[in-house]
Design a protein around this motif. Structure first.
Motif, PDB file in Angstrom:
ATOM      1  N   ARG A  13       0.831  -1.196   0.000  1.00 47.97           N
ATOM      2  CA  ARG A  13       0.000   0.000   0.000  1.00 47.97           C
ATOM      3  C   ARG A  13       0.871   1.254   0.000  1.00 47.97           C
ATOM      4  NH1 ARG A  13      -1.612  -0.950   4.554  1.00 47.97           N
ATOM      5  NH2 ARG A  13      -2.408  -3.068   4.545  1.00 47.97           N
ATOM      6  N   ASP A  14       0.298   2.351  -0.441  1.00 50.81           N
ATOM      7  CA  ASP A  14       1.033   3.615  -0.372  1.00 50.81           C
ATOM      8  C   ASP A  14       0.443   4.548   0.672  1.00 50.81           C
ATOM      9  OD1 ASP A  14       3.325   3.732  -1.736  1.00 50.81           O
ATOM     10  OD2 ASP A  14       2.486   4.524  -3.618  1.00 50.81           O
ATOM     11  N   THR A  15      -0.754   4.209   1.122  1.00 53.08           N
ATOM     12  CA  THR A  15      -1.365   4.989   2.200  1.00 53.08           C
ATOM     13  C   THR A  15      -1.427   4.135   3.465  1.00 53.08           C
ATOM     14  OG1 THR A  15      -3.559   4.270   1.525  1.00 53.08           O
ATOM     15  CG2 THR A  15      -2.750   6.343   0.611  1.00 53.08           C
ATOM     16  N   ILE A  16      -1.302   4.799   4.577  1.00 54.60           N
ATOM     17  CA  ILE A  16      -1.270   4.103   5.869  1.00 54.60           C
ATOM     18  C   ILE A  16      -2.685   3.890   6.367  1.00 54.60           C
ATOM     19  CG2 ILE A  16      -0.540   4.309   8.273  1.00 54.60           C
ATOM     20  CD1 ILE A  16       1.742   6.161   7.154  1.00 54.60           C
ATOM     21  N   ILE A  17      -2.987   2.660   6.711  1.00 59.35           N
ATOM     22  CA  ILE A  17      -4.302   2.393   7.301  1.00 59.35           C
ATOM     23  C   ILE A  17      -4.102   1.981   8.762  1.00 59.35           C
ATOM     24  CG2 ILE A  17      -5.210   1.682   5.067  1.00 59.35           C
ATOM     25  CD1 ILE A  17      -5.145  -1.194   6.073  1.00 59.35           C
ATOM     26  N   GLU A  18      -5.203   1.799   9.449  1.00 60.58           N
ATOM     27  CA  GLU A  18      -5.113   1.621  10.894  1.00 60.58           C
ATOM     28  C   GLU A  18      -4.282   0.401  11.286  1.00 60.58           C
ATOM     29  OE1 GLU A  18      -8.759   2.375  13.096  1.00 60.58           O
ATOM     30  OE2 GLU A  18      -8.225   0.733  14.434  1.00 60.58           O
ATOM     31  N   SER A  19      -4.397  -0.660  10.510  1.00 60.59           N
ATOM     32  CA  SER A  19      -3.641  -1.858  10.880  1.00 60.59           C
ATOM     33  C   SER A  19      -2.139  -1.609  10.768  1.00 60.59           C
ATOM     34  CB  SER A  19      -4.064  -3.039  10.005  1.00 60.59           C
ATOM     35  OG  SER A  19      -3.599  -2.851   8.675  1.00 60.59           O
ATOM     36  N   ASP A  20      -1.749  -0.745   9.846  1.00 60.27           N
ATOM     37  CA  ASP A  20      -0.324  -0.402   9.743  1.00 60.27           C
ATOM     38  C   ASP A  20       0.137   0.312  11.005  1.00 60.27           C
ATOM     39  OD1 ASP A  20      -0.336  -1.372   7.115  1.00 60.27           O
ATOM     40  OD2 ASP A  20      -0.982   0.587   6.335  1.00 60.27           O
ATOM     41  N   VAL A  21      -0.690   1.218  11.467  1.00 62.41           N
ATOM     42  CA  VAL A  21      -0.359   1.943  12.696  1.00 62.41           C
ATOM     43  C   VAL A  21      -0.180   0.957  13.841  1.00 62.41           C
ATOM     44  CG1 VAL A  21      -1.127   3.697  14.337  1.00 62.41           C
ATOM     45  CG2 VAL A  21      -1.617   3.973  11.903  1.00 62.41           C
ATOM     46  N   ASN A  22      -1.103   0.022  13.911  1.00 64.21           N
ATOM     47  CA  ASN A  22      -1.025  -0.943  15.005  1.00 64.21           C
ATOM     48  C   ASN A  22       0.211  -1.822  14.896  1.00 64.21           C
ATOM     49  OD1 ASN A  22      -3.250  -0.414  16.691  1.00 64.21           O
ATOM     50  ND2 ASN A  22      -4.630  -1.258  15.133  1.00 64.21           N
ATOM     51  N   GLU A  23       0.505  -2.252  13.706  1.00 68.56           N
ATOM     52  CA  GLU A  23       1.683  -3.107  13.543  1.00 68.56           C
ATOM     53  C   GLU A  23       2.960  -2.328  13.838  1.00 68.56           C
ATOM     54  OE1 GLU A  23       1.393  -4.840   9.667  1.00 68.56           O
ATOM     55  OE2 GLU A  23      -0.535  -5.790  10.131  1.00 68.56           O
ATOM     56  N   ALA A  24       3.004  -1.112  13.354  1.00 70.78           N
ATOM     57  CA  ALA A  24       4.186  -0.289  13.622  1.00 70.78           C
ATOM     58  C   ALA A  24       4.367  -0.078  15.117  1.00 70.78           C
ATOM     59  CB  ALA A  24       4.054   1.061  12.915  1.00 70.78           C
ATOM     60  N   PHE A  25       3.254   0.085  15.770  1.00 72.82           N
ATOM     61  CA  PHE A  25       3.325   0.322  17.204  1.00 72.82           C
ATOM     62  C   PHE A  25       3.775  -0.931  17.968  1.00 72.82           C
ATOM     63  CE2 PHE A  25       0.010  -1.313  20.022  1.00 72.82           C
ATOM     64  CZ  PHE A  25       0.528  -0.957  21.241  1.00 72.82           C
ATOM     65  N   LEU A  26       3.353  -2.099  17.494  1.00 71.35           N
ATOM     66  CA  LEU A  26       3.834  -3.337  18.109  1.00 71.35           C
ATOM     67  C   LEU A  26       5.343  -3.462  17.938  1.00 71.35           C
ATOM     68  CD1 LEU A  26       1.151  -5.987  17.043  1.00 71.35           C
ATOM     69  CD2 LEU A  26       1.406  -4.820  19.239  1.00 71.35           C
ATOM     70  N   LEU A  27       5.795  -3.165  16.736  1.00 69.20           N
ATOM     71  CA  LEU A  27       7.237  -3.255  16.474  1.00 69.20           C
ATOM     72  C   LEU A  27       8.002  -2.255  17.331  1.00 69.20           C
ATOM     73  CD1 LEU A  27       7.086  -3.541  12.590  1.00 69.20           C
ATOM     74  CD2 LEU A  27       7.776  -5.338  14.190  1.00 69.20           C
ATOM     75  N   TRP A  28       7.474  -1.059  17.410  1.00 66.19           N
ATOM     76  CA  TRP A  28       8.155  -0.018  18.174  1.00 66.19           C
ATOM     77  C   TRP A  28       8.248  -0.414  19.655  1.00 66.19           C
ATOM     78  CZ3 TRP A  28       6.070   5.576  19.303  1.00 66.19           C
ATOM     79  CH2 TRP A  28       7.115   6.330  19.841  1.00 66.19           C
ATOM     80  N   SER A  29       7.129  -0.890  20.179  1.00 64.82           N
ATOM     81  CA  SER A  29       7.138  -1.304  21.579  1.00 64.82           C
ATOM     82  C   SER A  29       8.203  -2.358  21.828  1.00 64.82           C
ATOM     83  CB  SER A  29       5.771  -1.863  21.981  1.00 64.82           C
ATOM     84  OG  SER A  29       4.802  -0.848  21.995  1.00 64.82           O
ATOM     85  N   PHE A  30       8.234  -3.342  20.969  1.00 63.32           N
ATOM     86  CA  PHE A  30       9.198  -4.424  21.154  1.00 63.32           C
ATOM     87  C   PHE A  30      10.627  -3.901  21.114  1.00 63.32           C
ATOM     88  CE2 PHE A  30      12.058  -7.410  18.992  1.00 63.32           C
ATOM     89  CZ  PHE A  30      12.186  -8.335  20.016  1.00 63.32           C
ATOM     90  N   VAL A  31      10.912  -3.148  20.105  1.00 61.72           N
ATOM     91  CA  VAL A  31      12.277  -2.676  19.909  1.00 61.72           C
ATOM     92  C   VAL A  31      12.677  -1.694  21.022  1.00 61.72           C
ATOM     93  CG1 VAL A  31      13.561  -1.109  18.427  1.00 61.72           C
ATOM     94  CG2 VAL A  31      12.454  -3.095  17.449  1.00 61.72           C
ATOM     95  N   HIS A  32      11.719  -0.903  21.420  1.00 63.85           N
ATOM     96  CA  HIS A  32      11.968   0.054  22.506  1.00 63.85           C
ATOM     97  C   HIS A  32      12.257  -0.679  23.817  1.00 63.85           C
ATOM     98  CE1 HIS A  32      11.758   3.997  24.333  1.00 63.85           C
ATOM     99  NE2 HIS A  32      10.874   3.580  25.208  1.00 63.85           N
ATOM    100  N   GLY A  33      11.430  -1.643  24.118  1.00 66.86           N
ATOM    101  CA  GLY A  33      11.641  -2.404  25.348  1.00 66.86           C
ATOM    102  C   GLY A  33      12.947  -3.165  25.316  1.00 66.86           C
ATOM    103  N   LEU A  34      13.227  -3.784  24.199  1.00 62.64           N
ATOM    104  CA  LEU A  34      14.474  -4.533  24.073  1.00 62.64           C
ATOM    105  C   LEU A  34      15.675  -3.608  24.266  1.00 62.64           C
ATOM    106  CD1 LEU A  34      16.144  -6.950  23.497  1.00 62.64           C
ATOM    107  CD2 LEU A  34      15.654  -6.719  21.059  1.00 62.64           C
ATOM    108  N   SER A  35      15.594  -2.422  23.706  1.00 66.70           N
ATOM    109  CA  SER A  35      16.678  -1.456  23.864  1.00 66.70           C
ATOM    110  C   SER A  35      16.937  -1.171  25.341  1.00 66.70           C
ATOM    111  CB  SER A  35      16.334  -0.150  23.147  1.00 66.70           C
ATOM    112  OG  SER A  35      16.222  -0.364  21.758  1.00 66.70           O
ATOM    113  N   PHE A  36      15.863  -0.907  26.057  1.00 61.90           N
ATOM    114  CA  PHE A  36      16.025  -0.599  27.483  1.00 61.90           C
ATOM    115  C   PHE A  36      16.566  -1.779  28.261  1.00 61.90           C
ATOM    116  CE2 PHE A  36      13.497   3.378  27.380  1.00 61.90           C
ATOM    117  CZ  PHE A  36      14.314   4.115  28.202  1.00 61.90           C
ATOM    118  N   LEU A  37      16.034  -2.941  27.983  1.00 62.22           N
ATOM    119  CA  LEU A  37      16.509  -4.118  28.715  1.00 62.22           C
ATOM    120  C   LEU A  37      17.990  -4.347  28.444  1.00 62.22           C
ATOM    121  CD1 LEU A  37      13.503  -6.565  28.280  1.00 62.22           C
ATOM    122  CD2 LEU A  37      14.088  -5.146  30.244  1.00 62.22           C
ATOM    123  N   LEU A  38      18.387  -4.092  27.206  1.00 63.98           N
ATOM    124  CA  LEU A  38      19.796  -4.302  26.868  1.00 63.98           C
ATOM    125  C   LEU A  38      20.695  -3.311  27.592  1.00 63.98           C
ATOM    126  CD1 LEU A  38      19.612  -5.041  23.043  1.00 63.98           C
ATOM    127  CD2 LEU A  38      20.383  -6.595  24.843  1.00 63.98           C
TER     128      LEU A  38
END
Lengths: 208, 208
Positions: free
Chosen positions: B150-175
DNA sequence: TCTTGCATGTTAGCATCTCTAACATATGTT
DNA sequence: AACATATGTTAGAGATGCTAACATGCAAGA
């Protein structure tokens, strides 16, 4: 002729319960002002003693904060165990429950939560915090193992538990940092937690 | 008769480059001692000026740290964009790359990373940081959308991006908090990132 | 009971820190 | 040259972390 009420000024020279009251004042201040803006002086004011008094009970400011952080970890752990006791064994509910409590705690006590993690990295120096953290992490691993019908933890359980922890940890920070406006990410926490748990625990992720 | 070398003591009354040098000293100190142990005085010592000098350039200590945090976000974002330019469009590689850079930055500059997030929650007050954070998050969403063709962002993209961000953010802190001993979680970062990205982006997670 | 020791308060004070006020010096404009 | 402005300085106020020396109360044994 003993001490007056705990809430009001004391009549006797000695305080009677200073250590506990200093810790409570510290906890409150960490919550109100944030861990970085906490000052021993203000805790003294709140407890109604001189600024030198704390040093009869604690080595320094850092030790006071350390106690608060450790107590926070114990509280969080306890809440997890309580919530676990409400779920039947070997179900994904238990994993979801732990994540829910983790995030609930972070939102309920963001100051203490930040203190437990966000602050200086010398937490690794304090073996009691490391120990308690490990213990709780082991619970997660154990729950993951039980979801797979196992009683012993194998490496994939560790990896899955760690994926869950990372996610929940990061989400907690993003939430209390206000990075996630409700408008920006209109998600339902419970649903998200469950789906993530299903994806992680339900699927094998080798991870090294 | 102008200023001497930047590295040594100056000869003229005026400094010539104090603002930049104070910021650099601040960045270094935040990295060396942690954001909470940073002091303006020490930055002054390092820049070779009096302790009153910074206040001709910055409102207060907080503003100095704010600049460092914002510069950190810009640096992190820039590194992401560079890494993105190495991957072909619409691939999961790009999502993985962003996560890799995110974590690499956290480990390379843990002090600044902590400053960007872990500290006090008043980041939401500074609209420039909010804006920059949103912009970068939007890039993630956009990459996720492109993975789905897709070229436009839909709600599921936002949700997926947010899941990825949470994971990576948490992993960064734990590390950077040292919560993850290598012995405890013997995972391969690149593999893990990719598998998480596959699980998240590859599968629809409604989330609300 | 007295007294002596220990725990736990106090005041005084030092070193450090943030930040301001008043003053000094360089620079550039007219 | 005169002046305004930018950017440095010193002096100092007020807060803080922590220590030293002293004060007070409790508790246990002579």
């Amino acid at each position: 002729m003993e001490t007056d009420e705990k809430t009001s000024a004391r009549t006797s020279y000695h305080h009677g319960d200073l250590r506990a009251q200093l810790l409570e004042a510290t906890r409150q201040l960490v919550e109100e002002k944030g861990p970085d803006r906490f000052s021993v002086s203000e805790a003294c004011r709140r407890a109604g003693v001189s600024t030198a008094a704390p040093y009869k009970h604690f080595k320094d400011k850092e030790e006071m904060l350390h106690h608060i952080a450790l107590a926070g970890m114990e509280r969080q752990r306890q809440q997890m165990l309580e919530e676990l006791s409400l779920c039947s064994a070997g179900t994904l509910d238990r994993v979801v429950a732990m994540g829910r409590v983790y995030i609930r705690f972070a939102r309920a006590e963001p100051g203490v939560f930040r203190l437990m993690f966000g602050l200086s990295e010398d937490h690794a120096d304090h073996c009691d915090m490391v120990q308690l953290g490990d213990d709780t992490f082991t619970v997660v691993q154990s729950e993951v193992a039980k979801c797979h019908g196992r009683d012993t933890i194998i490496e994939s359980d560790v990896n899955e538990a760690f994926l869950l922890w990372s996610f929940v940890h990061g989400l907690s920070f993003l939430l209390i940092d206000g990075k996630l406006k409700d408008a920006k990410v209109p998600f339902d926490l419970e649903t998200t937690l469950r789906e993530v748990a299903e994806r992680v625990v339900g699927t094998e992720i080798s991870g090294g």
